[in-house]
Motif scaffolding. Structure first.
Motif, short mmCIF file in Angstrom:
data_model
loop_
_atom_site.label_atom_id
_atom_site.label_comp_id
_atom_site.label_asym_id
_atom_site.label_seq_id
_atom_site.Cartn_x
_atom_site.Cartn_y
_atom_site.Cartn_z
N PRO A 59 -15.37 10.56 -1.91
CA PRO A 59 -16.22 9.84 -0.95
C PRO A 59 -15.45 8.82 -0.10
CG PRO A 59 -17.22 9.85 -3.12
CD PRO A 59 -15.83 10.42 -3.27
N ARG A 60 -14.28 8.41 -0.57
CA ARG A 60 -13.50 7.47 0.25
C ARG A 60 -13.02 8.13 1.54
NH1 ARG A 60 -9.34 5.49 -4.30
NH2 ARG A 60 -9.31 7.76 -4.48
N ALA A 61 -13.02 9.46 1.55
CA ALA A 61 -12.62 10.19 2.75
C ALA A 61 -13.81 10.79 3.49
CB ALA A 61 -11.64 11.30 2.36
N ALA A 62 -15.01 10.57 3.00
CA ALA A 62 -16.21 11.18 3.61
C ALA A 62 -16.69 10.34 4.79
CB ALA A 62 -17.31 11.31 2.56
N GLY A 63 -16.95 11.01 5.88
CA GLY A 63 -17.37 10.31 7.09
C GLY A 63 -18.80 9.81 7.02
N PRO A 64 -19.12 8.78 7.79
CA PRO A 64 -20.50 8.33 7.89
C PRO A 64 -21.36 9.45 8.46
CG PRO A 64 -19.16 7.30 9.60
CD PRO A 64 -18.22 8.04 8.70
N GLY A 65 -22.61 9.49 8.02
CA GLY A 65 -23.49 10.57 8.45
C GLY A 65 -23.49 11.73 7.47
N THR A 66 -22.49 11.80 6.59
CA THR A 66 -22.52 12.79 5.52
C THR A 66 -23.21 12.16 4.30
OG1 THR A 66 -20.39 12.17 4.52
CG2 THR A 66 -20.34 13.77 6.33
N ILE A 67 -23.65 13.01 3.39
CA ILE A 67 -24.37 12.49 2.22
C ILE A 67 -23.45 11.58 1.41
CG2 ILE A 67 -25.44 13.17 0.03
CD1 ILE A 67 -26.35 15.77 1.67
N ARG A 68 -22.26 12.06 1.09
CA ARG A 68 -21.34 11.22 0.31
C ARG A 68 -20.89 10.01 1.12
NH1 ARG A 68 -18.44 16.65 -1.69
NH2 ARG A 68 -19.51 16.96 -3.67
N LEU B 295 -32.01 9.99 -4.85
CA LEU B 295 -31.53 10.54 -3.58
C LEU B 295 -31.95 11.98 -3.33
CD1 LEU B 295 -27.97 8.93 -3.65
CD2 LEU B 295 -30.00 8.14 -2.42
N VAL B 296 -32.75 12.54 -4.26
CA VAL B 296 -33.14 13.96 -4.14
C VAL B 296 -33.88 14.22 -2.83
CG1 VAL B 296 -34.52 15.82 -5.13
CG2 VAL B 296 -33.21 14.32 -6.64
N SER B 297 -34.87 13.39 -2.53
CA SER B 297 -35.70 13.66 -1.34
C SER B 297 -34.88 13.57 -0.07
CB SER B 297 -36.90 12.73 -1.29
OG SER B 297 -36.49 11.39 -1.23
N ASP B 298 -33.95 12.61 0.00
CA ASP B 298 -33.12 12.49 1.20
C ASP B 298 -32.24 13.71 1.40
OD1 ASP B 298 -31.91 10.69 3.41
OD2 ASP B 298 -30.20 11.47 2.30
N ILE B 299 -31.68 14.20 0.30
CA ILE B 299 -30.78 15.36 0.41
C ILE B 299 -31.56 16.60 0.84
CG2 ILE B 299 -29.28 16.89 -0.96
CD1 ILE B 299 -28.45 14.23 -2.50
N ILE B 300 -32.75 16.80 0.25
CA ILE B 300 -33.59 17.93 0.66
C ILE B 300 -33.97 17.79 2.14
CG2 ILE B 300 -35.87 18.99 0.38
CD1 ILE B 300 -35.58 18.48 -2.65
N ILE C 5 -23.03 27.97 3.89
CA ILE C 5 -21.99 27.61 2.92
C ILE C 5 -21.08 26.54 3.53
CG2 ILE C 5 -20.03 28.43 1.54
CD1 ILE C 5 -21.45 31.22 1.52
N LYS C 6 -20.56 26.84 4.71
CA LYS C 6 -19.64 25.90 5.37
C LYS C 6 -20.38 24.63 5.81
CE LYS C 6 -16.04 25.77 8.88
NZ LYS C 6 -16.53 25.00 10.01
N GLN C 7 -21.52 24.80 6.45
CA GLN C 7 -22.25 23.62 6.95
C GLN C 7 -22.78 22.75 5.80
OE1 GLN C 7 -22.27 22.26 9.87
NE2 GLN C 7 -20.94 23.91 10.57
N GLY C 8 -23.13 23.39 4.69
CA GLY C 8 -23.56 22.61 3.53
C GLY C 8 -22.46 21.67 3.07
N ARG C 9 -21.24 22.19 3.02
CA ARG C 9 -20.09 21.35 2.64
C ARG C 9 -19.85 20.24 3.66
NH1 ARG C 9 -17.17 21.98 -2.22
NH2 ARG C 9 -15.23 21.73 -1.07
N VAL C 10 -20.02 20.57 4.94
CA VAL C 10 -19.86 19.54 5.97
C VAL C 10 -20.91 18.44 5.77
CG1 VAL C 10 -20.01 19.05 8.45
CG2 VAL C 10 -18.84 21.12 7.66
N MET C 11 -22.14 18.84 5.49
CA MET C 11 -23.22 17.87 5.29
C MET C 11 -22.99 17.00 4.06
SD MET C 11 -26.29 20.40 6.44
CE MET C 11 -27.67 19.35 5.98
N LEU C 12 -22.40 17.58 3.00
CA LEU C 12 -22.10 16.77 1.80
C LEU C 12 -20.99 15.76 2.08
CD1 LEU C 12 -22.08 19.22 -1.26
CD2 LEU C 12 -24.02 18.23 -0.09
N GLY C 13 -20.01 16.15 2.87
CA GLY C 13 -18.85 15.28 3.12
C GLY C 13 -17.74 15.57 2.13
N ALA C 14 -16.60 14.90 2.33
CA ALA C 14 -15.41 15.15 1.50
C ALA C 14 -15.69 14.90 0.03
CB ALA C 14 -14.26 14.27 1.97
#
Ligand code: ATP
Length: 139
Positions: free
Chosen positions: A95-104, A17-22, A83-92
């Protein structure tokens, strides 16, 4: 310029998943200013997760990060509110609480195998960049 530390944990590396995250951070417009692949030492992982040292999962977490079955990708990303947007992009964190569209939210379901890490504040970003990338001036 704001900077944050983002890591792909061993499960994310092992799953390819490295390439997708980058790509997600690049597409957003953030700038990659540091990247390394390593199996972290116990000392590094203990220090990285020092705030969690009293938790029941701490030893398992440190062992997982350091056992060498797969390495970690450590990165420094730079840009507005990264910092903040990176956390948003990772998701909660869970992962059970992470929204679709986030990495987690797109790739995992287990808190113990949640693929990635992102600094949660300016203080932790500074600490973590120093820890994973060494002394001043390396990046
Ligand atoms: P990270 O620092 O990895 O971005 P976080 O800051 O959102 O996560 P923390 O509460 O600091 O969340 O937890 C750090 C990491 O510890 C989590 O990402 C996860 O891998 C692990 N962890 C947290 N809670 C648990 C748990 N209940 N069981 C197993 N592992 C856990």
């Amino acid at each position: 310029k704001e900077r944050t530390f983002i890591a792909v944990k061993p499960d994310g590396v092992q799953r390819g998943l490295v390439s997708d995250i980058i790509k997600r951070f690049e597409q957003r417009g953030y700038k990659l200013v540091g990247l390394k692949l390593l199996v972290p030492s116990k000392e590094l992982a203990n220090e990285h997760y020092a705030d969690l040292s009293s938790k029941p999962f701490f030893r398992g977490l440190v062992d997982y990060m350091t056992n060498g079955k797969a390495p970690v990708i450590g990165m420094v990303w730079e840009g507005p509110s990264v910092i903040k947007q990176g956390r948003v992009m990772l998701g909660a964190t869970d992962p059970r609480a992470a929204g679709p569209g986030t990495i987690r939210g797109d790739y995992c379901l287990s808190i113990g195998r949640n693929i990635c890490h992102g600094s949660d504040s300016a203080e932790s970003a500074e600490k973590e960049i120093g820890l994973w990338f060494g002394g001043k001036g390396e990046i």
